[in-house]
Design a protein around this motif. Structure first.
Motif, short mmCIF file in Angstrom:
data_model
loop_
_atom_site.label_atom_id
_atom_site.label_comp_id
_atom_site.label_asym_id
_atom_site.label_seq_id
_atom_site.Cartn_x
_atom_site.Cartn_y
_atom_site.Cartn_z
N THR A 89 0.82 -1.21 0.00
CA THR A 89 0.00 0.00 0.00
C THR A 89 0.85 1.26 0.00
O THR A 89 0.38 2.31 -0.43
N VAL A 90 2.09 1.20 0.49
CA VAL A 90 3.03 2.31 0.37
C VAL A 90 4.06 1.87 -0.66
O VAL A 90 4.74 0.86 -0.46
N MET A 91 4.16 2.61 -1.74
CA MET A 91 5.02 2.20 -2.84
C MET A 91 6.48 2.63 -2.64
O MET A 91 7.08 3.34 -3.44
N HIS A 92 7.00 2.21 -1.52
CA HIS A 92 8.42 2.34 -1.15
C HIS A 92 8.73 1.03 -0.46
O HIS A 92 8.03 0.65 0.49
N LEU A 93 9.73 0.32 -0.95
CA LEU A 93 10.08 -0.97 -0.37
C LEU A 93 10.11 -0.89 1.15
O LEU A 93 10.73 0.01 1.73
N HIS A 94 9.41 -1.80 1.80
CA HIS A 94 9.49 -1.92 3.26
C HIS A 94 9.35 -3.40 3.63
O HIS A 94 8.55 -4.12 3.07
N ILE A 95 10.20 -3.80 4.55
CA ILE A 95 10.20 -5.18 5.04
C ILE A 95 9.70 -5.16 6.47
O ILE A 95 10.15 -4.39 7.30
N HIS A 96 8.73 -6.04 6.74
CA HIS A 96 8.12 -6.14 8.06
C HIS A 96 8.86 -7.15 8.93
O HIS A 96 9.16 -8.25 8.46
N LEU A 97 9.10 -6.79 10.17
CA LEU A 97 9.55 -7.74 11.19
C LEU A 97 8.44 -7.75 12.23
O LEU A 97 8.24 -6.77 12.97
N ILE A 98 7.69 -8.84 12.25
CA ILE A 98 6.51 -8.93 13.10
C ILE A 98 6.75 -9.95 14.20
O ILE A 98 6.89 -11.15 13.94
N PRO A 99 6.82 -9.48 15.46
CA PRO A 99 6.94 -10.42 16.55
C PRO A 99 5.64 -11.20 16.71
O PRO A 99 4.55 -10.66 16.47
N ARG A 100 5.75 -12.44 17.11
CA ARG A 100 4.58 -13.30 17.32
C ARG A 100 4.58 -13.78 18.76
O ARG A 100 5.63 -13.99 19.36
N TYR A 101 3.39 -13.98 19.28
CA TYR A 101 3.23 -14.32 20.68
C TYR A 101 2.35 -15.55 20.82
O TYR A 101 1.36 -15.70 20.09
N LYS A 102 2.72 -16.41 21.75
CA LYS A 102 1.93 -17.60 22.02
C LYS A 102 0.50 -17.16 22.30
O LYS A 102 0.26 -16.26 23.10
N GLY A 103 -0.43 -17.75 21.53
CA GLY A 103 -1.85 -17.43 21.71
C GLY A 103 -2.34 -16.26 20.87
O GLY A 103 -3.52 -15.92 20.95
N ASP A 104 -1.48 -15.61 20.06
CA ASP A 104 -1.97 -14.48 19.26
C ASP A 104 -2.97 -14.94 18.20
O ASP A 104 -3.85 -14.18 17.80
N ILE A 105 -2.83 -16.18 17.75
CA ILE A 105 -3.89 -16.84 16.97
C ILE A 105 -3.99 -18.27 17.50
O ILE A 105 -3.05 -18.79 18.09
N GLU A 106 -5.12 -18.88 17.29
CA GLU A 106 -5.38 -20.20 17.86
C GLU A 106 -4.39 -21.25 17.38
O GLU A 106 -3.86 -22.02 18.16
N ASP A 107 -4.12 -21.29 16.07
CA ASP A 107 -3.22 -22.29 15.50
C ASP A 107 -2.24 -21.58 14.56
O ASP A 107 -2.59 -21.25 13.43
N PRO A 108 -1.00 -21.35 15.00
CA PRO A 108 -0.05 -20.59 14.18
C PRO A 108 0.58 -21.38 13.03
O PRO A 108 1.32 -20.80 12.24
N ARG A 109 0.28 -22.67 12.91
CA ARG A 109 0.87 -23.45 11.82
C ARG A 109 0.54 -22.82 10.49
O ARG A 109 -0.59 -22.42 10.25
N GLY A 110 1.52 -22.71 9.62
CA GLY A 110 1.33 -22.08 8.32
C GLY A 110 1.81 -20.64 8.32
O GLY A 110 1.91 -20.03 7.27
#
Length: 123
Positions: A89-110
């Protein structure tokens, strides 16, 4: 149209080197979500130079250390959206580093193959 990453105020930058900078995502998916961009305006990953990509990857490692210290996540996703139909959505290269937390979604597989609930609604 003005690029928000090119005109970002210096006080929002948390990490930088000669070719890249990092800052917290304005619409974070999770606590600690960081964005990494080249300083030169480049639209996509494939237009960046190898030196710019290496500079970003150096900052990603430093950003992970900051997130580890501040938030103690249980995992991470690294991602880049390329082009409108790749979700960019922003047309300037950007790379995301997203921390994940136990329980943030029910099944994180995939991992990123599943939708991650947003911490902050995206407009």
């Amino acid at each position: 149209m003005t690029c928000p990453f090119c005109t970002m105020p210096n006080e929002q930058i948390i990490l930088e080197n000669k070719l890249a900078k990092a800052f917290y995502d304005k619409y974070p998916v999770q606590k600690g979500h960081l964005l990494f961009v080249p300083k030169r305006h480049v639209e996509t990953y494939f237009e960046a130079t190898e030196d710019e990509i290496m500079a970003i990857h150096q900052l990603i490692h430093q950003g992970k250390e900051i997130i580890d210290q501040q938030y103690q996540p249980d995992g991470y996703n690294i991602g880049v959206n390329i082009g409108e139909f790749g979700g960019q959505t922003v047309m300037h290269l950007h790379i995301h580093l997203i921390p994940r937390y136990k329980g943030d979604i029910e099944d994180p597989r995939g991992g990123i193959r599943k939708a991650i609930p947003n911490l902050v609604p995206y407009p």
